[in-house]
Design a protein around this motif. Structure first.
Motif, PDB file in Angstrom:
ATOM      1  N   VAL A 165       0.867  -1.179   0.000  1.00 11.52           N
ATOM      2  CA  VAL A 165       0.000   0.000   0.000  1.00 11.52           C
ATOM      3  C   VAL A 165       0.903   1.227   0.000  1.00 11.52           C
ATOM      4  N   VAL A 166       0.648   2.126  -0.943  1.00 13.38           N
ATOM      5  CA  VAL A 166       1.510   3.286  -1.168  1.00 13.38           C
ATOM      6  C   VAL A 166       0.676   4.553  -1.055  1.00 13.38           C
ATOM      7  N   GLN A 167       1.225   5.573  -0.406  1.00 16.38           N
ATOM      8  CA  GLN A 167       0.564   6.880  -0.355  1.00 16.38           C
ATOM      9  C   GLN A 167       0.927   7.661  -1.604  1.00 16.38           C
ATOM     10  N   LEU A 168      -0.093   8.162  -2.311  1.00 17.12           N
ATOM     11  CA  LEU A 168       0.129   8.806  -3.606  1.00 17.12           C
ATOM     12  C   LEU A 168      -0.499  10.193  -3.657  1.00 17.12           C
ATOM     13  N   SER A 169       0.159  11.069  -4.430  1.00 18.91           N
ATOM     14  CA  SER A 169      -0.445  12.303  -4.903  1.00 18.91           C
ATOM     15  C   SER A 169      -0.676  12.079  -6.394  1.00 18.91           C
ATOM     16  N   PHE A 177       1.668  -0.749 -29.434  1.00 23.93           N
ATOM     17  CA  PHE A 177       1.235   0.439 -28.693  1.00 23.93           C
ATOM     18  C   PHE A 177       1.971   0.452 -27.363  1.00 23.93           C
ATOM     19  N   THR A 178       2.230   1.652 -26.834  1.00 24.30           N
ATOM     20  CA  THR A 178       2.825   1.739 -25.507  1.00 24.30           C
ATOM     21  C   THR A 178       2.239   2.886 -24.700  1.00 24.30           C
ATOM     22  N   PHE A 179       2.024   2.640 -23.401  1.00 23.33           N
ATOM     23  CA  PHE A 179       1.670   3.660 -22.430  1.00 23.33           C
ATOM     24  C   PHE A 179       2.910   4.130 -21.669  1.00 23.33           C
ATOM     25  N   GLY A 180       4.109   3.624 -22.002  1.00 22.57           N
ATOM     26  CA  GLY A 180       5.270   3.880 -21.165  1.00 22.57           C
ATOM     27  C   GLY A 180       5.128   3.144 -19.840  1.00 22.57           C
ATOM     28  N   LEU A 181       5.988   3.464 -18.877  1.00 21.23           N
ATOM     29  CA  LEU A 181       5.896   2.812 -17.568  1.00 21.23           C
ATOM     30  C   LEU A 181       4.465   2.890 -17.049  1.00 21.23           C
ATOM     31  N   THR A 182       3.926   1.730 -16.664  1.00 20.80           N
ATOM     32  CA  THR A 182       2.514   1.616 -16.328  1.00 20.80           C
ATOM     33  C   THR A 182       2.360   0.826 -15.032  1.00 20.80           C
ATOM     34  N   ALA A 183       1.362   1.204 -14.256  1.00 17.71           N
ATOM     35  CA  ALA A 183       1.044   0.482 -13.030  1.00 17.71           C
ATOM     36  C   ALA A 183      -0.468   0.448 -12.856  1.00 17.71           C
ATOM     37  N   VAL A 184      -0.934  -0.568 -12.130  1.00 16.91           N
ATOM     38  CA  VAL A 184      -2.338  -0.649 -11.739  1.00 16.91           C
ATOM     39  C   VAL A 184      -2.392  -0.627 -10.221  1.00 16.91           C
ATOM     40  N   VAL A 185      -3.233   0.249  -9.688  1.00 16.56           N
ATOM     41  CA  VAL A 185      -3.421   0.331  -8.238  1.00 16.56           C
ATOM     42  C   VAL A 185      -4.896   0.179  -7.901  1.00 16.56           C
ATOM     43  N   GLN A 186      -5.140  -0.297  -6.697  1.00 18.20           N
ATOM     44  CA  GLN A 186      -6.507  -0.394  -6.190  1.00 18.20           C
ATOM     45  C   GLN A 186      -6.709   0.722  -5.171  1.00 18.20           C
ATOM     46  N   ILE A 187      -7.695   1.606  -5.460  1.00 19.59           N
ATOM     47  CA  ILE A 187      -8.054   2.678  -4.529  1.00 19.59           C
ATOM     48  C   ILE A 187      -9.489   2.435  -4.125  1.00 19.59           C
ATOM     49  N   ASP A 188      -9.679   2.029  -2.890  1.00 19.30           N
ATOM     50  CA  ASP A 188     -11.009   1.616  -2.421  1.00 19.30           C
ATOM     51  C   ASP A 188     -11.545   0.548  -3.383  1.00 19.30           C
ATOM     52  N   ALA A 195      -3.122   3.638  -1.951  1.00 22.27           N
ATOM     53  CA  ALA A 195      -3.439   2.719  -3.029  1.00 22.27           C
ATOM     54  C   ALA A 195      -2.637   1.435  -2.886  1.00 22.27           C
ATOM     55  N   LYS A 196      -3.263   0.311  -3.163  1.00 28.99           N
ATOM     56  CA  LYS A 196      -2.579  -0.976  -3.172  1.00 28.99           C
ATOM     57  C   LYS A 196      -2.062  -1.250  -4.574  1.00 28.99           C
ATOM     58  N   LEU A 197      -0.775  -1.524  -4.697  1.00 24.37           N
ATOM     59  CA  LEU A 197      -0.157  -1.781  -5.998  1.00 24.37           C
ATOM     60  C   LEU A 197      -0.491  -3.203  -6.459  1.00 24.37           C
ATOM     61  N   LEU A 198      -1.137  -3.293  -7.624  1.00 21.14           N
ATOM     62  CA  LEU A 198      -1.577  -4.584  -8.145  1.00 21.14           C
ATOM     63  C   LEU A 198      -0.720  -5.118  -9.282  1.00 21.14           C
ATOM     64  N   HIS A 199      -0.148  -4.229 -10.094  1.00 22.95           N
ATOM     65  CA  HIS A 199       0.487  -4.697 -11.331  1.00 22.95           C
ATOM     66  C   HIS A 199       1.491  -3.651 -11.813  1.00 22.95           C
ATOM     67  N   LEU A 200       2.599  -4.116 -12.370  1.00 21.16           N
ATOM     68  CA  LEU A 200       3.602  -3.248 -12.994  1.00 21.16           C
ATOM     69  C   LEU A 200       3.880  -3.726 -14.409  1.00 21.16           C
ATOM     70  N   SER A 201       4.162  -2.791 -15.313  1.00 22.47           N
ATOM     71  CA  SER A 201       4.392  -3.150 -16.715  1.00 22.47           C
ATOM     72  C   SER A 201       5.211  -2.069 -17.403  1.00 22.47           C
ATOM     73  N   ASP A 202       5.831  -2.466 -18.533  1.00 19.37           N
ATOM     74  CA  ASP A 202       6.500  -1.475 -19.383  1.00 19.37           C
ATOM     75  C   ASP A 202       5.512  -0.741 -20.274  1.00 19.37           C
ATOM     76  N   GLY A 203       4.244  -1.137 -20.212  1.00 22.86           N
ATOM     77  CA  GLY A 203       3.201  -0.422 -20.947  1.00 22.86           C
ATOM     78  C   GLY A 203       3.017  -0.846 -22.386  1.00 22.86           C
TER      79      GLY A 203
END
Length: 496
Positions: free
Chosen positions: A356-360, A400-411, A378-386
């Protein structure tokens, strides 16, 4: 005869209100692909170059493909980027001008640079200066083009896609190629006429899935079968460009007497003007969208499209207003994306999945448009190069690329955090990162219309939201200085 044809793709839709200029590096995100590299990457997909190659094989052309380059909509294209990419096209034309029979280009039609409001007109003028008046130039356009007199002066053939969401790129490229073949063979001598109305855009942004554009496109296809008519294009325009030649246009590429084609174009343009108040979308506020989501009980997902923060129209993609509204309303079983925030994506890549990470989060570009950063855990669920390969009607087969990508769970919401802006137009833009949108009750996404091609089949209901971000429909909030006045809807009571 084996005609020699120069081909290229060079596209940008410029939001002049976006503070981030589009430099060469921005084009390299999607790829500045020269020659055979472009053909390998794009030659079998739903692209303009694929359509050009189809016609080349049919007529045994000798093709020189110079470059394929596009960048996500943003601020004006820099002189350096324009001169490097457009300059490569002009240099190739100059080098081969003695043996060149024709030029076939996939452009957009709404490129603004930091030195001219008419990027496509500038490129075509440079090409015409090199090859002279007799080498035919054919161009495909996006129907959100702001077509200019200069473009029509220097190109013989101009044809826009006829679908929005755009799914006919390859077909329209074939049409342009066929007309170029007939021109090079001496069968026709095409010209293109333009009719414009004093509006920022067509009332429904040119969408072709519903509304009056369906009938207008049908009439366009009928007119293309009349004597002398070669192609009819109806452009909804791109309103986020503060330039003198903005607004919806009707184009007819014709051979012979222009009179019947001018009459037809004026008639369609009149209908566009007369329908200027007939907006089909209901643009919900953030609060209204959240309330609909809270009470939604469908068997398939509710899709909420943040129309105003569409990166595909030059929105920053980092607006937080809609996501914040969904969180405040306690929406669960939902996914949302993207939030463009490279700073946060990098921070998350330094964390561990499961933490769980505190984010702005988000809102860092200009909080006046769509809200400032969200302070969340937010809870970090997934990391990817996008990186992904699309599989839908628009991105199918394309990298296609999103660049550095992450998925987090917020509530109760899974949020896609990315580094590179792009609208959502392919299910793989969620699925490649472990999010199945069809398995969620609510799907929030950044897009205006293109999402419909891939997401409508999985949707139980679709609504659109004006979150107040950079592409808001409330044009009176934007500092227009260069558009001709009066113009609708800035001047709503005007008459013509």
């Amino acid at each position: 005869m084996n005609f020699r044809v120069l081909t290229a793709e060079f596209a940008h839709e410029t939001n002049t209100f976006n503070i981030r200029k589009t430099d060469y590096d921005a084009f390299e995100v999607e790829g500045v692909l020269f020659g055979d590299a472009a053909i390998r990457a794009r030659g079998q997909a739903n692209t303009e170059i694929a359509g050009f190659l189809d016609i080349a094989r049919t007529f045994d052309w000798k093709i020189e493909h110079v470059v394929s380059a596009s960048a996500e909509p943003a601020g004006p294209v820099t002189r350096d980027a324009f001169d490097r990419i457009g300059g490569a096209i002009v240099q190739a034309a100059m080098a081969g001008k003695d043996n060149l029979d024709g030029i076939l280009l996939g452009l957009h039609g709404a490129m603004v640079t930091d030195f001219t409001p008419d990027g496509e007109g500038e490129l075509l003028a440079r090409l015409r200066a090199v090859v002279g008046p007799d080498v035919p130039i054919a161009v495909t356009l996006d129907p959100h083009a702001n077509v200019t007199a200069k473009m029509c002066e220097h190109a013989d053939i101009l044809i826009s896609f006829k679908t929005y969401p755009h799914i006919d790129m390859r077909d329209i490229a074939r049409h342009a190629g066929e007309l170029l073949q007939r021109t090079m063979a001496g069968e026709i001598r095409p010209k293109t006429l333009l009719v414009r109305r004093p509006m920022l855009e067509e009332a429904n942004a040119g969408r072709t899935d519903v509304g009056p554009m369906i009938g207008w496109i049908s009439k366009a296809r009928d007119h293309e079968r009349t004597p002398g008519a070669l192609a009819v294009s109806i452009n909804g325009a791109f309103p986020n460009a503060d330039i003198p030649e903005v607004g919806p246009t009707v184009l007819v590429t014709y051979d012979g007497n222009p009179a019947p084609h001018e009459l037809f174009a004026e008639g369609i343009a009149d209908q566009i003007w007369e329908s200027r108040f007939d907006v089909l979308n209901t643009f919900h506020s953030v609060e209204e969208a959240a309330d609909i989501a809270l009470n939604y009980r469908g068997d398939r997902p509710l899709i909420i499209a943040d129309y105003a923060d569409n990166p595909g129209a030059g929105g920053y993609g980092d607006a937080t207003s809609l996501l914040g509204g969904l969180l405040r309303a306690g929406i669960g079983d939902a996914c949302f994306g993207p939030i463009v925030d490279p700073e946060t994506a990098l921070l998350l890549h330094r964390a561990t999945v499961g933490n769980v990470v505190q984010l702005s989060l988000g809102g860092k570009t200009d909080s006046r448009f769509g809200g400032g950063p969200l302070q969340v855990y937010a809870k970090l669920l997934h990391l990817s190069d996008g990186k992904l390969i699309g599989d839908g009607p628009q991105l199918g087969g394309l990298a296609f690329t999103f660049g550095l990508t992450a998925v987090v769970q917020i509530d109760g919401i899974s949020v896609l955090v990315v580094s590179e802006p792009s609208q959502m137009r392919d299910l793989q833009q969620f699925r490649a990162f472990g999010i199945d949108p069809s398995a969620h009750r609510v799907v929030g996404l950044k897009s205006m219309q293109h999402f419909r091609a891939a997401f409508e089949p999985i949707a139980g209901k679709i609504i659109v939201c004006d979150s107040g971000a950079l592409c808001t429909m409330d044009y009176g909030k934007m500092p227009y200085r260069n558009v001709p006045r009066p113009i609708f809807p800035l001047d709503r009571d005007m008459a013509i």
